[in-house]
Design an enzyme around this catalytic site. Structure first.
Site, PDB file in Angstrom:
ATOM      1  N   ILE A 462     -31.877  23.149  62.852  1.00  0.00           N
ATOM      2  CA  ILE A 462     -31.272  23.367  64.180  1.00  0.00           C
ATOM      3  C   ILE A 462     -30.027  22.521  64.366  1.00  0.00           C
ATOM      4  O   ILE A 462     -29.461  22.466  65.441  1.00  0.00           O
ATOM      5  CB  ILE A 462     -32.289  23.109  65.310  1.00  0.00           C
ATOM      6  CG1 ILE A 462     -32.842  21.677  65.234  1.00  0.00           C
ATOM      7  CG2 ILE A 462     -33.415  24.122  65.236  1.00  0.00           C
ATOM      8  CD1 ILE A 462     -33.672  21.289  66.452  1.00  0.00           C
ATOM      9  N   GLY A 463     -29.611  21.848  63.298  1.00  0.00           N
ATOM     10  CA  GLY A 463     -28.380  21.069  63.391  1.00  0.00           C
ATOM     11  C   GLY A 463     -28.328  19.796  62.571  1.00  0.00           C
ATOM     12  O   GLY A 463     -27.252  19.354  62.190  1.00  0.00           O
ATOM     13  N   ILE A 601     -32.789   5.903  55.082  1.00  0.00           N
ATOM     14  CA  ILE A 601     -31.903   6.981  55.516  1.00  0.00           C
ATOM     15  C   ILE A 601     -31.538   7.823  54.296  1.00  0.00           C
ATOM     16  O   ILE A 601     -31.058   7.305  53.282  1.00  0.00           O
ATOM     17  CB  ILE A 601     -30.648   6.410  56.186  1.00  0.00           C
ATOM     18  CG1 ILE A 601     -31.032   5.615  57.441  1.00  0.00           C
ATOM     19  CG2 ILE A 601     -29.646   7.521  56.516  1.00  0.00           C
ATOM     20  CD1 ILE A 601     -31.813   6.385  58.486  1.00  0.00           C
ATOM     21  N   ASN A 603     -29.445  10.783  54.141  1.00  0.00           N
ATOM     22  CA  ASN A 603     -28.030  11.150  54.065  1.00  0.00           C
ATOM     23  C   ASN A 603     -27.283  10.414  55.163  1.00  0.00           C
ATOM     24  O   ASN A 603     -27.385  10.758  56.340  1.00  0.00           O
ATOM     25  CB  ASN A 603     -27.873  12.665  54.214  1.00  0.00           C
ATOM     26  CG  ASN A 603     -26.430  13.119  53.996  1.00  0.00           C
ATOM     27  OD1 ASN A 603     -25.547  12.302  53.742  1.00  0.00           O
ATOM     28  ND2 ASN A 603     -26.197  14.416  54.102  1.00  0.00           N
ATOM     29  N   LYS A 605     -24.272  10.316  56.137  1.00  0.00           N
ATOM     30  CA  LYS A 605     -23.281  11.054  56.937  1.00  0.00           C
ATOM     31  C   LYS A 605     -23.935  11.901  58.029  1.00  0.00           C
ATOM     32  O   LYS A 605     -23.598  11.792  59.212  1.00  0.00           O
ATOM     33  CB  LYS A 605     -22.443  11.938  56.011  1.00  0.00           C
ATOM     34  CG  LYS A 605     -21.299  12.641  56.723  1.00  0.00           C
ATOM     35  CD  LYS A 605     -20.392  13.336  55.723  1.00  0.00           C
ATOM     36  CE  LYS A 605     -19.182  13.933  56.414  1.00  0.00           C
ATOM     37  NZ  LYS A 605     -18.242  14.517  55.457  1.00  0.00           N
ATOM     38  N   THR A 606     -24.894  12.743  57.622  1.00  0.00           N
ATOM     39  CA  THR A 606     -25.515  13.606  58.630  1.00  0.00           C
ATOM     40  C   THR A 606     -26.407  12.795  59.566  1.00  0.00           C
ATOM     41  O   THR A 606     -26.553  13.138  60.743  1.00  0.00           O
ATOM     42  CB  THR A 606     -26.320  14.742  57.975  1.00  0.00           C
ATOM     43  OG1 THR A 606     -27.163  14.186  56.967  1.00  0.00           O
ATOM     44  CG2 THR A 606     -25.406  15.774  57.359  1.00  0.00           C
ATOM     45  N   GLN A 610     -26.154  12.731  63.558  1.00  0.00           N
ATOM     46  CA  GLN A 610     -27.307  12.978  64.421  1.00  0.00           C
ATOM     47  C   GLN A 610     -27.410  11.878  65.485  1.00  0.00           C
ATOM     48  O   GLN A 610     -27.721  12.153  66.655  1.00  0.00           O
ATOM     49  CB  GLN A 610     -28.570  13.017  63.572  1.00  0.00           C
ATOM     50  CG  GLN A 610     -29.601  13.967  64.128  1.00  0.00           C
ATOM     51  CD  GLN A 610     -30.808  14.101  63.216  1.00  0.00           C
ATOM     52  OE1 GLN A 610     -30.738  13.782  62.032  1.00  0.00           O
ATOM     53  NE2 GLN A 610     -31.900  14.568  63.757  1.00  0.00           N
ATOM     54  N   LYS A 673     -38.605   7.502  58.355  1.00  0.00           N
ATOM     55  CA  LYS A 673     -39.374   7.607  59.604  1.00  0.00           C
ATOM     56  C   LYS A 673     -38.872   8.793  60.459  1.00  0.00           C
ATOM     57  O   LYS A 673     -39.620   9.708  60.719  1.00  0.00           O
ATOM     58  CB  LYS A 673     -39.311   6.297  60.384  1.00  0.00           C
ATOM     59  CG  LYS A 673     -40.043   5.151  59.635  1.00  0.00           C
ATOM     60  CD  LYS A 673     -40.582   4.052  60.550  1.00  0.00           C
ATOM     61  CE  LYS A 673     -39.565   2.993  60.861  1.00  0.00           C
ATOM     62  NZ  LYS A 673     -40.169   1.765  61.480  1.00  0.00           N
ATOM     63  N   GLU A 677     -35.107  12.219  67.614  1.00  0.00           N
ATOM     64  CA  GLU A 677     -35.406  11.877  69.013  1.00  0.00           C
ATOM     65  C   GLU A 677     -34.867  10.493  69.378  1.00  0.00           C
ATOM     66  O   GLU A 677     -34.284  10.299  70.441  1.00  0.00           O
ATOM     67  CB  GLU A 677     -36.926  11.893  69.264  1.00  0.00           C
ATOM     68  CG  GLU A 677     -37.730  12.904  68.465  1.00  0.00           C
ATOM     69  CD  GLU A 677     -37.484  14.339  68.863  1.00  0.00           C
ATOM     70  OE1 GLU A 677     -37.125  14.596  70.015  1.00  0.00           O
ATOM     71  OE2 GLU A 677     -37.629  15.218  67.984  1.00  0.00           O
TER      72      GLU A 677
END
Lengths: 710, 328
Positions: A462-463, A601, A603, A605-606, A610, A673, A677
Site C-alpha cells: 500500500i506504499g 532496518i 531498506n 531509503k524506503t 515511511q 520490528k 504505525e
C-alpha cells in the site's frame, strides 16, 4: 558470498512503473464490455426508504441498470438463514433501512462513468425519517462497553491512585474524526466468467482476506474468486476490510452479466470507507514531587456506528509505556448514526499517545521538570502490564539522539519566552509504542537457469515498498544482486500471506522470504551433496550441472514461542520545533526528528520515506484535519479536499528519520520490528507540546488551528 | 452534470447575443469555479458560451494606468513586470489564492465572479438562500466558522472567497462591462453586493453583461504594501481573515493609505474610516492598534467565528507593521 544487502538503500523496484504510468491501479483495467457504476447517496440520517423513483435515471442516455433494494439480486451471505454472515456491518441494497447520511440507496450502471454520474443525480427517494444522533459529545452518556471480553476495565494496583498524589494532572483531550483519504480512490472492477468464477480488481490491503470475504458473500468456493491488487495508491487502513460497495460491484456484475467498475467519488471517500473516530480521553496522572509516577488513569470514549461496532486500543499505551505502580484504563464506544470508523495508521495508539504524552508534558511543567527527565525517571525496564521482559527496547537512546538532533538545549523551560521577532519558538517531545507482530505467511521461490530469481507471496504494497524490501532480503540471503530478483504480490492465487496491516509485513512475509531462500539453498546443497549450511553456491552452475531448467519451492513461516516469553514493541520518540506568530496564530513547523527503535532496518531509503510519510500524517492530525458534521442534518459540512485540510507541501518542514537499527532476534529471523504505525504515533503530542512550549497555550482539542492560538 | 449546449464565439458582441438566447446560459472562461459548481449540481446551464476566443487577453499600461483584459489569467497578472513594480499588492494577493494550477486557468473576470465557499451553498440538500432563495440560511445557526463578521443579513452570512478582489478594492479599480445595452464602468466598491434580502445576487452585474476589463488608476503604492492572509494551512486554503494594506509613506508620515479585508464579508471589505484615521499620522504600532479598533466597529460574530473579532484586527495590525517596515 553473502552480500549483506539488508540495511542498504534500494530505490523502489516498481518506482519507474509508478512514475511513468506503467503501474495499473484497480480503476485502470479496461475489460471488454466494461460498464461503470456510481452510487446514489441517501439524504436522510436515520429511517427507511418509503419510495424510490429510478424511472428518469433509467431513461437517461447510456444507462444499463439502476439497482436498489427493490430489484437487487439477493447476496446469499447477507441472508439471515445463513449460518455464517458474509460480512459484518452494512448490507447494501438488501433492505430499505438507512443508518447514516449518504449511505448508498442505489447503484447506477451506465456505459460511461459520466453518464452513470449524471443518471445517479436523477434517482429520487422519499423517506420515513426517524430521530438520529450524530453529536458525539451530547451522546456520550449513551456510551457502551464494547462487546466481547477484550475491553473490560483494566486495573493494576489501585484504581485512580493519581488522585492522592502530591502533584497531579487531570485533563480531557479531544480528537476529531480524521479521514484516511488516500490519493487513489477506492475502485472495484468485477466480472464473472461463464464457469462461475469471480474476478475482482480492487484496492485491497489483503488479497486473501478480500478473496475470503467475497467468497463468503456469494457462498462460493474461495478458490473461485480471484483478487488482483498489485498496486495500491495509499490506504492507511481504509482497505483492511472488504467494504459493502465492493460486494455491490460483484453483485451488479452478476445481475447485468457484464464487468462493472464501481468508483467512489472523493466526496464518498469521506463517508463510505472509514475514518479515525472522534475520541475524548480523560487522563489523570499523579506523581511525587520529584517526578516518580504514582498512578495513571486513562478513560477513552470513541465514536462508533449504530449498525456496527468499531473498537481500537486507545487506552492500552497507558498500561505499559511508563513504570507506574498503579494504572487503570476504561474504554467505551458511543454508537451514532454515522458511517463505521476503520483502523487508521497507528490505530488506537496514535489516539492514546496524544492524550498520554500531552498529559505527561503537563505533569512535567507542574513538576518544573524537563519532559525527557520525567520520562527517564519513569522508564519501564520491563513491561509493567504483562510482567515480561521486553524483547528489545532502546527508547532511552531514542530520547538522546532526538534531543541532540532537534537542539533540545535551546528549549526554554518557561513557555512563551523564546521569541524570534514576532514568532514564538517552542520544542516538544512525544513518544509512542506499537506491538511488533509476526503472522503466518508463505512464499514461493523459483530459481532459473540464468541465475535470476522470482519470489511470490499474496501480500500487498500500500506504499511502504514491500516488493523492494523483499528483494533486498532475498538478495541478502541468496548473496546475489537485487537486479536478479523479482517479487510478485497483490494476487490471491499466490501463496497465502496476511493482510498488510499492523506494521507486520516485513516481519511476517519477510520471514517467509528469508525462510524460502534458506530452503532453496538447502535444497541445492542437498542436490550437490554439500553440507546443508554451505554458503558457497554458484546457482547457474548448479542448475546446469543438474540439468535443471529451474528449481521451485514454497515455504511456510511463522513465529515461535518467544512471543510468550517477551513483550514485543517498536518504540519511538518524535521531536518537534514549532514557531507560532504571536498576533495571527499562524504556525510553521520548522523541524521534525523521528527516532525509532524498530529493530533491524531492511531498506534504509524506503524506511525513511515511511517515517516521513507518517510524520506528515501526524502533522495533519495535530494541525489541520477535522471532519465536521452539522448535527441538525447529520451531514458532513467539509467532506471534500478544499474544506477538509490535509497538510500541503508548504506545511511540511525537513523531517529527519533516525533508526536505532539494533536487531531484535526474538521476533523473527531478520531482527525487524515494524515502522508503519510508529511513524505516526507520538507526532501529534510532540507538536501540541511544542506549541505549548512556544505560546503557553495548552490546546487539548485537535486540530491546533490559528484561531486557537490567538 | 447535465447535458448542455456549448458554443465558442469569436466576438464579444456575438458572445453576449449568444448568452441572451437562453435564460439559463452562462459564460465560461477559466472554468475553475463554474465547472465545479456544475459537477455539484449547483449550476445546471442549458448553454455554455465559452469566451476564451474573445480578444480580452491583454495587459496594457496606459500612461501608468493599468488595464487588465477579462481573460488574462491570474498567473499572467501576478507575474506581469509592470504589475509587480507598480501594483505589487495585486501580485501578492493573487499569489495568496488557490494553487499554481488553478491560477494558470483562472481569469481576471472569472475571479470577480467566484461564488462563496459556504458549505451550505455547496450542498444541494441543505438550505441556502443564495442557491435557492427562500430556502433559509444553513450557516446562520449551523457551522459558521468561515463566515462574515461585517455586513451580513439574516438571509446570508457567507463571505466572498477571492483574494484578488481584496487588493482590487483597495486599489480603487474599475470594472468595464459590455452587455445587450451600452457598455458601462462600475467602481470596484460597487461591483460586489452585501447580501441584504437578495443573497442570490453576488454582484451588480446585470443579466447577460460580460466583464471585459479591469482598470487600476495610477497610485503611489509601489513600496509599502502587504497582503497578509491567515489560513488553516500554508497554501490552498481560503482566508480565515486577510488584510490588504497599501501605504504611501513620506518622512515616516502616512500620506496616503488604502485598506481592505477579506474573509470577513459578502464583498471585499474596504476600510474607509480607518483610512481617514491613518492619513497624516506618523507610523507607529500604537497608531496601527487604534486603526484596527476603528476597523472593527460594527463587527458581529456568530457561534463559530468569534475568533475573527480578534484575528481580524490582529491581522490588520500585522499587515500594517509589515507594509510600513516596522516588522519583517
Amino acid at each position: 558470498m553473502k552480500k549483506d544487502a539488508i540495511g542498504d538503500s534500494l530505490s523502489r523496484v516498481d518506482g519507474r512503473l509508478k512514475v511513468t504510468g506503467g503501474a495499473k491501479y484497480s480503476g485502470e483495467f479496461k475489460i471488454t464490455g466494461l460498464t461503470y457504476g456510481v452510487l446514489v447517496p441517501a439524504t436522510i440520517t436515520n429511517g427507511t426508504i418509503a419510495s424510490i423513483d429510478t424511472k428518469v435515471a433509467e431513461r437517461a442516455p447510456g444507462v444499463i441498470k439502476v439497482i436498489t433494494y427493490l430489484n437487487a439480486a439477493k447476496v446469499p451471505g447477507y441472508q439471515p438463514n445463513e449460518s455464517k454472515p458474509a460480512s459484518k456491518g452494512l448490507k447494501l441494497f438488501n433492505d430499505n433501512k438507512i443508518y447514516f447520511n449518504q449511505q448508498p440507496i442505489a447503484l447506477v450502471i451506465a456505459d460511461t462513468f459520466e453518464r452513470a454520474t449524471y443518471a445517479a443525480s436523477l434517482v429520487t427517494a422519499t423517506y420515513q425519517k426517524e430521530p438520529f444522533k450524530t453529536n458525539f459529545q451530547k451522546n456520550i452518556d449513551n456510551s457502551v462497553v464494547p462487546q466481547g471480553g477484550n475491553y473490560k476495565d483494566y486495573i493494576r494496583g489501585e484504581a485512580d491512585a493519581y488522585k492522592n498524589a502530591p502533584v497531579k494532572i487531570e485533563q480531557a483531550y479531544l480528537l476529531p474524526s480524521e479521514m484516511h483519504n488516500p490519493m487513489e480512490l477506492h475502485v472495484t472492477t468485477a466480472f464473472w466468467n461463464a464457469d462461475g468464477k469471480l474476478t475482482v480488481f480492487t484496492k485491497s490491503q489483503g488479497v486473501i482476506s478480500s478473496q475470503k470475504a467475497l467468497a463468503n458473500a456469494f457462498k462460493i468456493e474461495q478458490s473461485t474468486v480471484q483478487i488482483n491488487s498489485r498496486f495500491v495508491g495509499g490506504a492507511f487502513g481504509s482497505s483492511l476490510r472488504t467494504w459493502p460497495h465492493e460486494i455491490a460491484a460483484a453483485q451488479a456484475a452478476k445481475m447485468i452479466n457484464r464487468p462493472v467498475r464501481l468508483t467512489l467519488t472523493r466526496e464518498q471517500m469521506f463517508t463510505l470507507v472509514g475514518y479515525r473516530p472522534q475520541t475524548i480521553q480523560k487522563m489523570g496522572i499523579g506523581a511525587t514531587p520529584d517526578g516518580q509516577l504514582i498512578g495513571i488513569t486513562h478513560e477513552s470514549h470513541s465514536q462508533s456506528a449504530v449498525y456496527e461496532e468499531f473498537t481500537e486500543r486507545s487506552v492500552n499505551v497507558s498500561r505499559f509505556l511508563y513504570a507506574s505502580p498503579n494504572a487503570n484504563t476504561r474504554y467505551k464506544v458511543v454508537p451514532l448514526h454515522v458511517g463505521v470508523p476503520a483502523p487508521m495508521r497507528g490505530p488506537g495508539e496514535a489516539t492514546g499517545a496524544f492524550a498520554l504524552e500531552c498529559a505527561l508534558d503537563e505533569l512535567a511543567y507542574a513538576l518544573n521538570m524537563d519532559p525527557i527527565a520525567l520520562r527517564l525517571k519513569n522508564y519501564a525496564d520491563a513491561d509493567p502490564e504483562k510482567n515480561l521482559p521486553w524483547s528489545s527496547k532502546y527508547l532511552r537512546e531514542c530520547y538522546q539522539k532526538g534531543a541532540d538532533k532537534i537542539g533540545w538545549e535551546k528549549r526554554s523551560s518557561k513557555p512563551g519566552t523564546n521569541r524570534e521577532g514576532d514568532w514564538l519558538v517552542g520544542y516538544g517531545i512525544g513518544c509512542g509504542a506499537f506491538g511488533a507482530y509476526r503472522n503466518k505467511a508463505q512464499a514461493y521461490i523459483k530459481l532459473l537457469a540464468d541465475g535470476s530469481v522470482n519470489i511470490k507471496s499474496a501480500t500487498s504494497d500500500i506504499g511502504p515498498g514491500t516488493g523492494t524490501s523483499m528483494v533486498l532480503i532475498a538478495a541478502d540471503i541468496l548473496g546475489i544482486p537485487a537486479e536478479k530478483i523479482t517479487f510478485d504480490l497483490g494476487d490471491s492465487s499466490l501463496p497465502e500471506a496476511p493482510t498488510q496491516g499492523g506494521s507486520a509485513t516485513v516481519s511476517s512475509v519477510g520471514s517467509a522470504v528469508h525462510d524460502v531462500c534458506l530452503a532453496l539453498k538447502k535444497k541445492l546443497n542437498t542436490l550437490t551433496g554439500k553440507p546443508e549450511n554451505n554458503e558457497d553456491l554458484d546457482y547457474v552452475k548448479i542448475l546446469k550441472q543438474q540439468n535443471l531448467p529451474f528449481i521451485e519451492l514454497t515455504q511456510g513461516s511463522e513465529g515461535t514461542d518467544e512471543a510468550k516469553k517477551y513483550s514485543m514493541y517498536s518504540f519511538s520518540a518524535h521531536f518537534v520545533e514549532v514557531h507560532v506568530h504571536a498576533l495571527t496564530g499562524a504556525w510553521r513547523i520548522k523541524k521534525v526528528v523521528a527516532v525509532v527503535d524498530a529493530g533491524k532496518i531492511v531498506n534504509n531509503k524506503t524506511a525513511s520515506s515511511q517515517m516521513i510519510g507518517g510524520a506528515v500524517g501526524g502533522i495533519g492530525m495535530a494541525m489541520t484535519e477535522e471532519a465536521i458534521i452539522d448535527d441538525r442534518f447529520g451531514r458532513l459540512v467539509n467532506g471534500n479536499f478544499a474544506d477538509y485540510h490535509v497538510p500541503v507541501n508548504a506545511d511540511i518542514p525537513q523531517i529527519e528519520a533516525i533508526f536505532i537499527n539494533k536487531p531484535d532476534m526474538h521476533i523473527n529471523p531478520l531482527g525487524t520490528k515494524g515502522i508503519g504505525e510508529i511513524s505516526l504515533i507520538g507526532v501529534a503530542p510532540a507538536i501540541a507540546n511544542a506549541v505549548y512550549n512556544a505560546t503557553g497555550k495548552r490546546i487539548r482539542e485537535l486540530p491546533i488551528t490559528p484561531d486557537k492560538l490567538i | 452534470m447535465n447535458q448542455f449546449q456549448y458554443v465558442r464565439p469569436a466576438e464579444t458582441s456575438g458572445a453576449i447575443k449568444s448568452v441572451a438566447l437562453d435564460a439559463n446560459a452562462h459564460f465560461l472562461a477559466g472554468g475553475t469555479n463554474l465547472v465545479d459548481l456544475m459537477k455539484m449540481g449547483i449550476v445546471t446551464p442549458e448553454r455554455l458560451v465559452d469566451i476564451n476566443n474573445l480578444p480580452l487577453k491583454k495587459i496594457e499600461n496606459i500612461q501608468g494606468h493599468l488595464r487588465i483584459g477579462a481573460l488574462v489569467t491570474n498567473t499572467q497578472v501576478a507575474e506581469n513586470k509592470f504589475v509587480k513594480e507598480n501594483f505589487p499588492l495585486l501580485s501578492m494577493a493573487i499569489n495568496a489564492g488557490a494553487s499554481p494550477q488553478l491560477r494558470n486557468m483562472a481569469t481576471t473576470g472569472g475571479n470577480l465572479l467566484q461564488r462563496t465557499r459556504c458549505p451550505y451553498f455547496f450542498d444541494t440538500t441543505m438550505p441556502c438562500n443564495k442557491r435557492v432563495p427562500g430556502s433559509g440560511c444553513g450557516a446562520l445557526e449551523g457551522y459558521n466558522r468561515m463566515h462574515a463578521i461585517f455586513g451580513a443579513s439574516d438571509k446570508c452570512i457567507a463571505v466572498n472567497p477571492s483574494d484578488m478582489n481584496v487588493a482590487l478594492t483597495a486599489l480603487n479599480a474599475f470594472v468595464h462591462v459590455s452587455g445587450p445595452k451600452a457598455a458601462r464602468t462600475i467602481p470596484f466598491a460597487d461591483f460586489h453586493r452585501l447580501p441584504g434580502d437578495h443573497p442570490e445576487q453576488d454582484t451588480t452585474l446585470q443579466k447577460n453583461e460580460l466583464i471585459t476589463s479591469i482598470d487600476i488608476p495610477t497610485a503611489p503604492f509601489s513600496k509599502n504594501v502587504h497582503y497578509l492572509k491567515v489560513r488553516d494551512r500554508s497554501s490552498y486554503a481560503f482566508a480565515l481573515v486577510s488584510a490588504a494594506v497599501a501605504l504611501h509613506i513620506e518622512n515616516n508620515t502616512i500620506k496616503d493609505v488604502r485598506l481592505a479585508m477579506g474573509g470577513v464579508a459578502h464583498k471585499p471589505w474596504r476600510l474607509t474610516a480607518t483610512e481617514t484615521f491613518l492619513k497624516g499620522k506618523t507610523v507607529s504600532e500604537d497608531t496601527f492598534k487604534q486603526a484596527a479598533q476603528i476597523a472593527m466597529e460594527g463587527a458581529k460574530a456568530y457561534e463559530h467565528n468569534k475568533f475573527k473579532l480578534k484575528l481580524a484586527p490582529n491581522t490588520l495590525i500585522q499587515a500594517l507593521k509589515t507594509a510600513s517596515g516596522l516588522t519583517v
